[in-house]
Design an enzyme around this catalytic site. Structure first.
Site, PDB file in Angstrom:
ATOM      1  N   ILE A  91       0.853  -1.546   0.194  1.00  0.00           N
ATOM      2  CA  ILE A  91      -0.085   0.129  -0.068  1.00  0.00           C
ATOM      3  C   ILE A  91       0.576   1.257  -0.282  1.00  0.00           C
ATOM      4  CG2 ILE A  91      -1.792   1.272   1.179  1.00  0.00           C
ATOM      5  CD1 ILE A  91      -2.430  -1.039   2.754  1.00  0.00           C
ATOM      6  N   CYS A  92       0.539   2.531  -0.844  1.00  0.00           N
ATOM      7  CA  CYS A  92       1.038   3.149  -1.356  1.00  0.00           C
ATOM      8  C   CYS A  92       0.625   4.598  -0.223  1.00  0.00           C
ATOM      9  CB  CYS A  92       0.938   4.026  -2.150  1.00  0.00           C
ATOM     10  SG  CYS A  92       2.494   5.636  -2.263  1.00  0.00           S
ATOM     11  N   LEU A  93      -0.051   4.508   0.927  1.00  0.00           N
ATOM     12  CA  LEU A  93       0.029   5.509   1.672  1.00  0.00           C
ATOM     13  C   LEU A  93       1.095   6.735   2.461  1.00  0.00           C
ATOM     14  CD1 LEU A  93      -3.029   6.994   3.415  1.00  0.00           C
ATOM     15  CD2 LEU A  93      -2.990   4.855   4.212  1.00  0.00           C
TER      16      LEU A  93
END
Length: 199
Positions: A91-93
């Site tokens: 996840i890119c967060l």
């Protein structure tokens, strides 16, 4: 893991499990290991998104340095989303990386991931293919995300045209997952997907 970290996680775990607001938003959390280093999360696809009706499983690993470092979270359930790898579930967060603060909690993390499903950030992608499709062809992106939601996350979406193309590739000897990935990344252009698979 330090006692401070353990007490903190126990408190946060109870906060999520007992929260009415969290339960109503379709977010669940459970222990995998008694030592609190591994948790499993489930997130319901938000309404009015291609993920609606789907249930997404998350793997949550808590580092020894928690809460000073963020938990490591990834999707176990496959998903078609610009900020989540369609291959690894990474996840890119920002709050899972450099924008993490020790005051944040597991509740913040779960609700932020659910919010990400409703508001993708294609300009900061984890999956470049999905992000490009999101920017260039919203309709195909939406249909592809809905298709993945039905296959992997249990939503009720059906797309007979997509199913037919998958069958055609399977008849050529292509394994179903490979066929789905090729078709999805080629915007459901059977010719292009076939060339990608056989060249």
């Amino acid at each position: 893991m330090s006692n401070i970290a353990q007490q903190r996680i126990q408190r946060e775990f109870r906060e999520v499990v007992k929260s009415k607001e969290i339960a109503e938003s379709g977010v669940h959390l459970e222990l995998i290991k008694d030592d609190l280093t591994e948790l499993a999360g489930t997130i319901a696809g938000p309404p009015d998104t291609p993920y609606q009706g789907g249930k997404y499983k998350l793997e949550i690993k808590i580092p020894d340095t928690y809460p000073f470092n963020p938990p490591k979270v990834r999707f176990i359930t496959k998903i078609w989303h610009p900020n989540i790898s369609s291959v690894t579930g990474a996840i890119c967060l920002d709050i899972l990386k450099d924008q993490w603060a020790a005051a944040m909690t597991l509740r913040t993390v779960l609700l932020s991931i659910q919010a990400l499903l409703a508001a993708p950030e294609p300009s900061d992608p984890q999956d470049a293919v999905v992000a490009r499709q999101y920017q260039e062809n919203q309709q195909i992106f939406r249909e592809t995300a809905q298709h993945w939601a039905s296959v992997y996350a249990g939503s009720s979406y059906k797309n007979p045209a997509f199913d037919k193309m998958l069958s055609q590739l399977k008849d050529m000897g292509v394994e179903e997952t490979a066929a789905r990935v090729a078709l999805s990344s080629c915007a459901w252009d059977l010719q292009k997907a076939t060339e990608q698979l056989f060249n």
